[in-house]
Design an enzyme around this catalytic site. Structure first.
Site, PDB file in Angstrom:
ATOM      1  N   CYS A  45       0.860  -1.181   0.000  1.00  0.00           N
ATOM      2  CA  CYS A  45       0.000   0.000   0.000  1.00  0.00           C
ATOM      3  C   CYS A  45       0.898   1.234   0.000  1.00  0.00           C
ATOM      4  O   CYS A  45       2.119   1.137   0.134  1.00  0.00           O
ATOM      5  CB  CYS A  45      -0.887   0.004   1.240  1.00  0.00           C
ATOM      6  SG  CYS A  45       0.080   0.038   2.783  1.00  0.00           S
TER       7      CYS A  45
ATOM      8  N   HIS B 149       3.765   1.963  11.749  1.00  0.00           N
ATOM      9  CA  HIS B 149       2.632   1.748  12.656  1.00  0.00           C
ATOM     10  C   HIS B 149       2.404   2.886  13.633  1.00  0.00           C
ATOM     11  O   HIS B 149       1.377   2.920  14.313  1.00  0.00           O
ATOM     12  CB  HIS B 149       2.836   0.442  13.438  1.00  0.00           C
ATOM     13  CG  HIS B 149       3.098  -0.722  12.546  1.00  0.00           C
ATOM     14  ND1 HIS B 149       4.360  -1.255  12.370  1.00  0.00           N
ATOM     15  CD2 HIS B 149       2.275  -1.422  11.730  1.00  0.00           C
ATOM     16  CE1 HIS B 149       4.294  -2.253  11.494  1.00  0.00           C
ATOM     17  NE2 HIS B 149       3.056  -2.376  11.080  1.00  0.00           N
TER      18      HIS B 149
ATOM     19  N   CYS C   1       2.572   5.850   8.825  1.00  0.00           N
ATOM     20  CA  CYS C   1       1.635   5.989   7.708  1.00  0.00           C
ATOM     21  C   CYS C   1       0.702   7.171   7.969  1.00  0.00           C
ATOM     22  O   CYS C   1       0.145   7.282   9.071  1.00  0.00           O
ATOM     23  CB  CYS C   1       0.816   4.705   7.569  1.00  0.00           C
ATOM     24  SG  CYS C   1      -0.508   4.869   6.358  1.00  0.00           S
TER      25      CYS C   1
ATOM     26  N   HIS D 254      -0.735  -4.740  19.711  1.00  0.00           N
ATOM     27  CA  HIS D 254      -0.290  -4.333  18.373  1.00  0.00           C
ATOM     28  C   HIS D 254       0.343  -2.945  18.466  1.00  0.00           C
ATOM     29  O   HIS D 254      -0.155  -2.068  19.162  1.00  0.00           O
ATOM     30  CB  HIS D 254      -1.474  -4.317  17.405  1.00  0.00           C
ATOM     31  CG  HIS D 254      -1.078  -4.173  15.966  1.00  0.00           C
ATOM     32  ND1 HIS D 254      -0.746  -2.955  15.409  1.00  0.00           N
ATOM     33  CD2 HIS D 254      -0.921  -5.091  14.974  1.00  0.00           C
ATOM     34  CE1 HIS D 254      -0.421  -3.129  14.130  1.00  0.00           C
ATOM     35  NE2 HIS D 254      -0.520  -4.420  13.835  1.00  0.00           N
TER      36      HIS D 254
ATOM     37  N   GLU E  31       0.469  -0.424  16.500  1.00  0.00           N
ATOM     38  CA  GLU E  31      -0.364   0.715  16.106  1.00  0.00           C
ATOM     39  C   GLU E  31      -1.304   1.115  17.239  1.00  0.00           C
ATOM     40  O   GLU E  31      -1.486   2.303  17.528  1.00  0.00           O
ATOM     41  CB  GLU E  31      -1.168   0.375  14.850  1.00  0.00           C
ATOM     42  CG  GLU E  31      -1.963   1.572  14.338  1.00  0.00           C
ATOM     43  CD  GLU E  31      -2.970   1.232  13.253  1.00  0.00           C
ATOM     44  OE1 GLU E  31      -4.059   1.828  13.269  1.00  0.00           O
ATOM     45  OE2 GLU E  31      -2.652   0.372  12.395  1.00  0.00           O
TER      46      GLU E  31
ATOM     47  N   THR F 216      -6.113   0.571  11.904  1.00  0.00           N
ATOM     48  CA  THR F 216      -6.374   0.713  10.464  1.00  0.00           C
ATOM     49  C   THR F 216      -6.391  -0.611   9.704  1.00  0.00           C
ATOM     50  O   THR F 216      -6.851  -0.652   8.558  1.00  0.00           O
ATOM     51  CB  THR F 216      -5.318   1.627   9.803  1.00  0.00           C
ATOM     52  OG1 THR F 216      -4.027   1.038   9.966  1.00  0.00           O
ATOM     53  CG2 THR F 216      -5.336   3.023  10.398  1.00  0.00           C
TER      54      THR F 216
ATOM     55  N   CYS G 190      -8.012   1.406   6.862  1.00  0.00           N
ATOM     56  CA  CYS G 190      -7.236   1.874   5.720  1.00  0.00           C
ATOM     57  C   CYS G 190      -7.859   1.406   4.400  1.00  0.00           C
ATOM     58  O   CYS G 190      -8.349   0.283   4.286  1.00  0.00           O
ATOM     59  CB  CYS G 190      -5.825   1.326   5.911  1.00  0.00           C
ATOM     60  SG  CYS G 190      -4.910   1.001   4.445  1.00  0.00           S
TER      61      CYS G 190
ATOM     62  N   SER H 143      -1.133  -7.886  10.809  1.00  0.00           N
ATOM     63  CA  SER H 143      -2.559  -7.957  11.123  1.00  0.00           C
ATOM     64  C   SER H 143      -3.410  -8.034   9.855  1.00  0.00           C
ATOM     65  O   SER H 143      -4.310  -8.866   9.737  1.00  0.00           O
ATOM     66  CB  SER H 143      -2.955  -6.727  11.944  1.00  0.00           C
ATOM     67  OG  SER H 143      -4.317  -6.752  12.255  1.00  0.00           O
TER      68      SER H 143
ATOM     69  N   SER I 127       2.010  -5.294   3.227  1.00  0.00           N
ATOM     70  CA  SER I 127       3.442  -5.064   3.447  1.00  0.00           C
ATOM     71  C   SER I 127       4.310  -6.085   2.716  1.00  0.00           C
ATOM     72  O   SER I 127       5.466  -6.307   3.063  1.00  0.00           O
ATOM     73  CB  SER I 127       3.750  -5.092   4.956  1.00  0.00           C
ATOM     74  OG  SER I 127       3.139  -6.208   5.568  1.00  0.00           O
TER      75      SER I 127
END
Length: 321
Positions: free
Chosen positions: A20, A82, A104, A132, A134, A172, A202, A231, A275
């Site tokens: 992405c 993240h 991001c 996580h 993020e 996200t 996202c 994730s 990713s």
């Protein structure tokens, strides 16, 4: 006299798949930092959750650390895609570290939402997975206002101060369907629950899930290329099974594929997490071709054109303005 032709083994290849815009930007940030400053460049956590990417960058002189206090004073550290909490920025400043933030922009948006609603004294219900990176970064923006809601089953434990001032935000990279199930359960308990000002999940996560949903009913087997700590990649396997694929597996490399999975499989779907470099997908398609899956059809459900500018520290001088 008629003869029945043997059914053709085929591959359905999801489009969009792989990198992405945020991942592209994060990896390029580290590569440009290496070009500009030379090795070592330190990166807090994995720049993105992909084993191949991390190993490749390590070979080029990137040093991955868990925390900024592992970085020698005065050195350069890149923060991963993240995102990080304000406390991490403070620790870096206290050690005189030079920092480049590769968070991001879509994660940064969620951070800004968290800060804004904390300022307005809302209770913020953050839907995401405990531990996580993020989630830790977002929660760190307003720890006294944010509660983590890890899936529909944890809704029962949520408490709020004022039911008229509650909003949900999300990690996200979640499954869209599971997130909306969690929101629905939260709304049963808190009817005045507010939605985020814009979609938190996202665009790339959603697009990859939509492509898998389109393919899955036609697939005897659906292979997702991605790492177990990614994730969005793990979610793609779940989405594939829920949408009708007979079987679905997550692999880092073509060599991780168990060829017994091919037994009785006429149609094999292939996709990759946000990713994952395309070279790993090509390896899987090549392996499938060796086993008779020579026909490859692309299933396109969206065209992605979004790109993000590099962090300002790495932009060419003419762009600085």
């Amino acid at each position: 006299m008629t003869t029945t032709a043997e059914p053709t083994k085929r591959v359905l290849l999801a489009e969009p798949r792989g990198y992405c815009a945020g991942v592209d930007r994060a990896i390029e940030t580290v590569e440009k930092a290496l070009e500009k400053h030379g090795a070592p460049v330190y990166v807090r956590k994995e720049i993105v959750h992909n084993r191949h990417v991390v190993e490749t960058l390590t070979e080029k002189g990137v040093v991955f650390v868990d925390e900024t206090d592992e970085v020698p004073e005065g050195q350069l550290v890149v923060f991963s895609a993240h995102g990080v909490s304000p406390a991490v920025h403070e620790t870096a400043a206290s050690r005189n570290l030079r920092t480049i933030d590769a968070t991001c922009p879509l994660v940064t948006k969620v951070h800004q939402e968290a800060k804004r609603f904390a300022r307005d004294d809302f209770d913020i219900l953050l839907i995401g997975h405990e531990g996580h990176e993020e989630v830790e970064g977002t929660a760190g923006e307003a720890p006294e206002h944010i509660q983590l809601v890890d899936g529909p089953e944890s809704v029962g434990g949520v408490t709020v101060r004022d039911e008229s001032k509650v909003i949900w935000l999300s990690q996200t990279t979640l499954s869209v369907d599971e997130t909306m199930e969690t929101v629905s359960k939260l709304r049963e308990r808190f009817p005045l629950l507010q939605d985020p000002p814009s979609d938190d999940i996202c665009y790339a996560t959603q697009n990859r899930q939509v492509a898998v949903k389109a393919m899955a009913p036609h697939c005897d087997l659906l292979i997702v290329v991605g790492s177990t700590n990614s994730s969005n990649s793990v979610r793609l396997v779940e989405v594939a099974l829920q949408a009708g694929a007979r079987a679905s597996y997550l692999v880092d490399y073509a060599r991780d594929i168990d060829t017994s999975w091919f037994e009785g499989a006429q149609t094999v779907g292939v996709t990759s997490g946000a990713s994952v470099p395309e070279v790993l997908v090509r390896g899987v398609v090549d392996l499938l071709a060796e086993h008779g899956y020579g026909s490859v059809e692309t299933v396109t459900t969206a065209n992605e054109t979004l790109t993000f500018a590099l962090p300002r520290e790495l932009r060419p001088a003419r762009d600085a303005g």
